[in-house]
Design a protein around this motif. Structure first.
Motif, PDB file in Angstrom:
ATOM      1  N   GLN A  49      -8.002  -8.743  -2.152  1.00 57.35           N
ATOM      2  CA  GLN A  49      -7.262  -7.973  -1.155  1.00 57.35           C
ATOM      3  C   GLN A  49      -6.102  -8.810  -0.657  1.00 57.35           C
ATOM      4  OE1 GLN A  49     -10.167  -7.239   1.950  1.00 57.35           O
ATOM      5  NE2 GLN A  49      -9.117  -8.633   3.316  1.00 57.35           N
ATOM      6  N   TYR A  67      -3.928  -3.972   0.655  1.00 61.63           N
ATOM      7  CA  TYR A  67      -4.075  -3.485  -0.707  1.00 61.63           C
ATOM      8  C   TYR A  67      -5.356  -4.115  -1.229  1.00 61.63           C
ATOM      9  CZ  TYR A  67       0.708  -1.950  -0.271  1.00 61.63           C
ATOM     10  OH  TYR A  67       1.839  -1.315   0.158  1.00 61.63           O
ATOM     11  N   SER A  77      -6.345   0.414  -4.182  1.00 60.81           N
ATOM     12  CA  SER A  77      -6.118   1.366  -3.098  1.00 60.81           C
ATOM     13  C   SER A  77      -5.550   0.644  -1.889  1.00 60.81           C
ATOM     14  CB  SER A  77      -7.436   2.058  -2.720  1.00 60.81           C
ATOM     15  OG  SER A  77      -8.366   1.092  -2.239  1.00 60.81           O
ATOM     16  N   GLN A  78      -5.172   1.436  -0.900  1.00 63.53           N
ATOM     17  CA  GLN A  78      -4.752   0.905   0.389  1.00 63.53           C
ATOM     18  C   GLN A  78      -5.866   1.208   1.379  1.00 63.53           C
ATOM     19  OE1 GLN A  78      -1.076   3.132   0.821  1.00 63.53           O
ATOM     20  NE2 GLN A  78       0.050   1.215   0.781  1.00 63.53           N
ATOM     21  N   GLN A  96      -2.175  -8.338   1.932  1.00 62.47           N
ATOM     22  CA  GLN A  96      -1.378  -7.459   2.789  1.00 62.47           C
ATOM     23  C   GLN A  96      -0.111  -6.956   2.110  1.00 62.47           C
ATOM     24  OE1 GLN A  96      -1.653  -9.881   6.594  1.00 62.47           O
ATOM     25  NE2 GLN A  96      -1.636  -7.773   7.311  1.00 62.47           N
ATOM     26  N   LEU A 141      -2.923  -2.859   7.408  1.00 65.60           N
ATOM     27  CA  LEU A 141      -2.990  -2.192   6.107  1.00 65.60           C
ATOM     28  C   LEU A 141      -3.119  -3.257   5.017  1.00 65.60           C
ATOM     29  CD1 LEU A 141      -2.745   0.466   4.500  1.00 65.60           C
ATOM     30  CD2 LEU A 141      -0.296   0.007   4.374  1.00 65.60           C
ATOM     31  N   LEU A 150       2.736   0.630  -5.081  1.00 63.80           N
ATOM     32  CA  LEU A 150       1.313   0.781  -5.386  1.00 63.80           C
ATOM     33  C   LEU A 150       1.118   1.426  -6.760  1.00 63.80           C
ATOM     34  CD1 LEU A 150      -1.642   0.535  -4.537  1.00 63.80           C
ATOM     35  CD2 LEU A 150      -1.392   2.710  -3.329  1.00 63.80           C
TER      36      LEU A 150
END
Length: 67
Positions: free
Chosen positions: A52, A37, A27-28, A54, A35, A14
């Motif tokens: 977004q 990103y 962000s996560q 995964q 979850l 990240l």
């Protein structure tokens, strides 16, 4: 035995993604039970404005779309 420690910081995937795409707030987030990103462009003129994925690699490929 003497241990030596590196002074270099350990960066996560990240962290590297954030360094590679400083024009995005990355962000996560937990969505449902998964979850993700998430990247949001700091400038609304940027494309994509939102992405977004995964995995870090999938988000990276989405952010590399020609502008």
């Amino acid at each position: 035995m003497t241990r030596t420690w590196s002074a270099l910081p350990i960066r996560s995937a990240l962290d590297w993604l954030r360094l590679e795409f400083p024009e995005y707030r990355i962000s996560q987030q937990v969505i449902g039970d998964r979850l993700f990103y998430v990247a949001e462009a700091a400038d609304p003129q940027m494309r994509p404005v939102f992405a977004q994925a995964q995995t870090v690699d999938r988000l990276r490929s989405k952010l590399r779309i020609p502008k």
